[in-house]
Design a protein around this motif. Structure first.
Motif, PDB file in Angstrom:
ATOM      1  N   LYS A 154      16.452  61.960  73.037  1.00  0.00           N
ATOM      2  CA  LYS A 154      17.756  62.508  71.841  1.00  0.00           C
ATOM      3  C   LYS A 154      18.102  61.053  71.065  1.00  0.00           C
ATOM      4  O   LYS A 154      18.355  60.967  69.872  1.00  0.00           O
ATOM      5  CB  LYS A 154      18.886  62.821  72.156  1.00  0.00           C
ATOM      6  N   ASP A 155      17.944  59.416  71.803  1.00  0.00           N
ATOM      7  CA  ASP A 155      18.265  58.593  71.338  1.00  0.00           C
ATOM      8  C   ASP A 155      17.143  57.240  71.753  1.00  0.00           C
ATOM      9  O   ASP A 155      16.131  57.637  72.789  1.00  0.00           O
ATOM     10  CB  ASP A 155      19.663  57.938  71.753  1.00  0.00           C
ATOM     11  N   THR A 168      19.532  55.084  60.942  1.00  0.00           N
ATOM     12  CA  THR A 168      21.252  55.170  60.843  1.00  0.00           C
ATOM     13  C   THR A 168      21.187  53.042  60.448  1.00  0.00           C
ATOM     14  O   THR A 168      22.011  52.893  60.199  1.00  0.00           O
ATOM     15  CB  THR A 168      21.001  54.430  62.626  1.00  0.00           C
ATOM     16  N   TYR A 201      19.260  50.916  66.777  1.00  0.00           N
ATOM     17  CA  TYR A 201      19.198  52.034  67.251  1.00  0.00           C
ATOM     18  C   TYR A 201      19.118  53.265  66.639  1.00  0.00           C
ATOM     19  O   TYR A 201      19.194  53.496  65.472  1.00  0.00           O
ATOM     20  CB  TYR A 201      20.886  52.543  67.416  1.00  0.00           C
ATOM     21  N   ARG A 225      18.396  58.221  66.302  1.00  0.00           N
ATOM     22  CA  ARG A 225      18.461  59.080  66.779  1.00  0.00           C
ATOM     23  C   ARG A 225      17.272  59.613  66.661  1.00  0.00           C
ATOM     24  O   ARG A 225      16.601  59.476  65.776  1.00  0.00           O
ATOM     25  CB  ARG A 225      18.948  60.128  66.169  1.00  0.00           C
TER      26      ARG A 225
END
Length: 171
Positions: A36-37, A82, A111, A113
């Motif tokens: 998910k990340d 992001t 970062y 997602r």
């Protein structure tokens, strides 16, 4: 006690040196299925050039539906990522003040997602060197993948089952 390697899986995409101004380097595809990340990390340094030379390293992240995609199958991530709408690192710049090798290490992280229906399955790093003269930096781009889909989720000290039969038996 939790170990970091149980929470994040690190996968290198691009390790090397760009040796020609105007050249590009393309990283290995990274499969993000089940995560998910993602934390992308860029570390660079050790350029070589003559006095007055300036070099810049621009690194972006691209995505594709398949790991073997070529040409337009790999696209820059610019659709609502992001980091200001696109997934790229800030351009790194070095100015050579004396002839020889300069050690001015730099690092960044970004970062993003994953698994949200927007990102494609595979990602890779794409680097371009620009500037005047000299040998580009040694650099590495790695991706830390986290929050695996089949992980048990702890909320307010209560363990929640994931629905995965194997993990449900353990709970």
């Amino acid at each position: 006690m939790r170990n970091l390697d149980g929470l994040i899986e690190f996968r290198p995409s691009l390790i090397g040196v760009i040796s020609t101004i105007g050249a590009t380097a393309i990283g290995a595809p990274i499969d993000t299925m089940g995560f998910k990340d993602c934390l992308g990390v860029l570390v660079a340094g050790a350029i070589q050039g003559s006095t007055g030379a300036t070099q810049t390293l621009a690194v972006k992240v691209q995505e594709s539906d398949t790991p073997t995609g070529i040409g337009t199958a790999w696209t820059d991530i610019t659709n609502g990522a992001t980091h200001a709408g696109s997934w790229d690192f800030d351009t790194l710049t070095w100015a050579t003040t004396t002839t020889g090798t300069m050690y001015d290490p730099k690092a960044q992280e970004q970062y993003e997602r994953l698994g949200d229906g927007v990102r494609k399955r595979y990602i890779r790093a794409h680097a371009t060197l620009a500037g005047t003269a000299g040998l580009g930096p040694k650099f590495t781009v790695i991706f830390g993948l986290g929050r695996h889909y089949d992980s048990a989720l702890t909320v307010s000290a209560v363990t929640q089952a994931t629905g995965n039969v194997e993990y449900s038996k353990l709970l």
